[in-house]
Design a protein around this motif. Sequence first.
Motif, mmCIF file in Angstrom:
data_model
loop_
_atom_site.group_PDB
_atom_site.id
_atom_site.type_symbol
_atom_site.label_atom_id
_atom_site.label_comp_id
_atom_site.label_asym_id
_atom_site.label_seq_id
_atom_site.Cartn_x
_atom_site.Cartn_y
_atom_site.Cartn_z
ATOM 1 N N MET A 58 0.825 -1.165 0.000
ATOM 2 C CA MET A 58 0.000 0.000 0.000
ATOM 3 C C MET A 58 0.886 1.252 0.000
ATOM 4 N N VAL A 59 0.438 2.289 -0.667
ATOM 5 C CA VAL A 59 1.192 3.511 -0.786
ATOM 6 C C VAL A 59 0.746 4.449 0.329
ATOM 7 N N SER A 60 1.752 4.987 1.052
ATOM 8 C CA SER A 60 1.414 5.901 2.139
ATOM 9 C C SER A 60 1.135 7.295 1.584
ATOM 10 N N SER A 61 0.528 8.139 2.402
ATOM 11 C CA SER A 61 0.188 9.482 1.963
ATOM 12 C C SER A 61 1.439 10.317 1.703
ATOM 13 N N SER A 62 2.522 10.092 2.423
ATOM 14 C CA SER A 62 3.760 10.844 2.187
ATOM 15 C C SER A 62 4.369 10.447 0.838
ATOM 16 N N GLN A 63 4.265 9.172 0.464
ATOM 17 C CA GLN A 63 4.759 8.748 -0.841
ATOM 18 C C GLN A 63 3.887 9.323 -1.956
ATOM 19 N N THR A 64 2.583 9.387 -1.734
ATOM 20 C CA THR A 64 1.680 9.958 -2.729
ATOM 21 C C THR A 64 1.989 11.435 -2.941
ATOM 22 N N ILE A 65 2.238 12.147 -1.861
ATOM 23 C CA ILE A 65 2.571 13.568 -1.952
ATOM 24 C C ILE A 65 3.899 13.741 -2.674
ATOM 25 N N LYS A 66 4.873 12.880 -2.368
ATOM 26 C CA LYS A 66 6.184 12.964 -3.011
ATOM 27 C C LYS A 66 6.060 12.698 -4.513
ATOM 28 N N LEU A 67 5.284 11.692 -4.904
ATOM 29 C CA LEU A 67 5.078 11.384 -6.320
ATOM 30 C C LEU A 67 4.345 12.525 -7.024
ATOM 31 N N SER A 68 3.363 13.106 -6.355
ATOM 32 C CA SER A 68 2.631 14.231 -6.931
ATOM 33 C C SER A 68 3.552 15.430 -7.142
ATOM 34 N N MET A 69 4.417 15.703 -6.195
ATOM 35 C CA MET A 69 5.360 16.818 -6.305
ATOM 36 C C MET A 69 6.352 16.580 -7.447
ATOM 37 N N GLU A 70 6.841 15.337 -7.586
ATOM 38 C CA GLU A 70 7.754 15.021 -8.678
ATOM 39 C C GLU A 70 7.064 15.183 -10.027
ATOM 40 N N PHE A 71 5.811 14.746 -10.098
ATOM 41 C CA PHE A 71 5.061 14.889 -11.341
ATOM 42 C C PHE A 71 4.832 16.371 -11.662
ATOM 43 N N ALA A 72 4.443 17.149 -10.680
ATOM 44 C CA ALA A 72 4.213 18.574 -10.885
ATOM 45 C C ALA A 72 5.509 19.275 -11.293
ATOM 46 N N ASP A 73 6.629 18.899 -10.694
ATOM 47 C CA ASP A 73 7.922 19.491 -11.040
ATOM 48 C C ASP A 73 8.298 19.160 -12.488
ATOM 49 N N ALA A 74 8.118 17.912 -12.877
ATOM 50 C CA ALA A 74 8.428 17.518 -14.256
ATOM 51 C C ALA A 74 7.508 18.234 -15.246
ATOM 52 N N ALA A 75 6.228 18.343 -14.907
ATOM 53 C CA ALA A 75 5.268 19.022 -15.795
ATOM 54 C C ALA A 75 5.627 20.497 -15.934
ATOM 55 N N SER A 76 6.035 21.150 -14.850
ATOM 56 C CA SER A 76 6.380 22.568 -14.936
ATOM 57 C C SER A 76 7.639 22.771 -15.777
ATOM 58 N N TRP A 77 8.604 21.861 -15.674
ATOM 59 C CA TRP A 77 9.810 21.976 -16.521
ATOM 60 C C TRP A 77 9.456 21.804 -17.992
ATOM 61 N N HIS A 78 8.572 20.892 -18.303
ATOM 62 C CA HIS A 78 8.162 20.701 -19.689
ATOM 63 C C HIS A 78 7.409 21.926 -20.210
ATOM 64 N N CYS A 79 6.539 22.483 -19.386
ATOM 65 C CA CYS A 79 5.810 23.690 -19.799
ATOM 66 C C CYS A 79 6.779 24.855 -20.030
ATOM 67 N N ALA A 80 7.775 24.991 -19.161
ATOM 68 C CA ALA A 80 8.755 26.060 -19.321
ATOM 69 C C ALA A 80 9.545 25.873 -20.612
ATOM 70 N N LEU A 81 9.905 24.647 -20.916
ATOM 71 C CA LEU A 81 10.655 24.360 -22.137
ATOM 72 C C LEU A 81 9.817 24.664 -23.374
ATOM 73 N N VAL A 82 8.560 24.264 -23.380
ATOM 74 C CA VAL A 82 7.666 24.542 -24.504
ATOM 75 C C VAL A 82 7.475 26.046 -24.664
ATOM 76 N N LEU A 83 7.301 26.764 -23.558
ATOM 77 C CA LEU A 83 7.146 28.210 -23.611
ATOM 78 C C LEU A 83 8.395 28.875 -24.172
ATOM 79 N N LEU A 84 9.571 28.431 -23.773
ATOM 80 C CA LEU A 84 10.825 28.970 -24.289
ATOM 81 C C LEU A 84 10.943 28.747 -25.794
ATOM 82 N N VAL A 85 10.587 27.565 -26.259
ATOM 83 C CA VAL A 85 10.636 27.266 -27.694
ATOM 84 C C VAL A 85 9.664 28.159 -28.455
ATOM 85 N N LEU A 86 8.472 28.366 -27.933
ATOM 86 C CA LEU A 86 7.496 29.229 -28.604
ATOM 87 C C LEU A 86 7.971 30.678 -28.661
ATOM 88 N N VAL A 87 8.598 31.155 -27.599
ATOM 89 C CA VAL A 87 9.123 32.526 -27.595
ATOM 90 C C VAL A 87 10.232 32.660 -28.629
#
Length: 109
Positions: free
Chosen positions: A1-30
């Motif tokens: 079973m996945v604990s709530s701290s692991q779920t939060i950690k996975l969510s933060m990693e996903f959000a961090d990766a998504a924000s880096w991808h969005c920043a990269l796409v925005l830079l390319v568009l600019v």
Amino acid sequence: MVSSSQTIKLSMEFADAASWHCALVLLVLVLIGSIGANSVSSEEHARGRQIFNRPCDEIYVVGEGETLHTISDKCGDPFIVERNPHIHDPDDVFPGLVIKIIPSTDEKL
């Protein structure tokens, strides 16, 4: 079973990766937008003087059907006769006549 701290950690990693991808796409568009804004089309290149708000060169050659009035309106120089002492009769303007043009500083945009 996945604990709530692991779920939060996975969510933060996903959000961090998504924000880096969005920043990269925005830079390319600019970058793509700035390259497109700096390129000059062939039509603008042919009308290069108009890019710099200079419809006429300082030395102007009168064309077929032009009058001092039409040249004055086109070039923004209301003092063509005063600046060109070789023009004795303002009504006697002919194609090929070379005149000096100095656009006024309060030119219409």
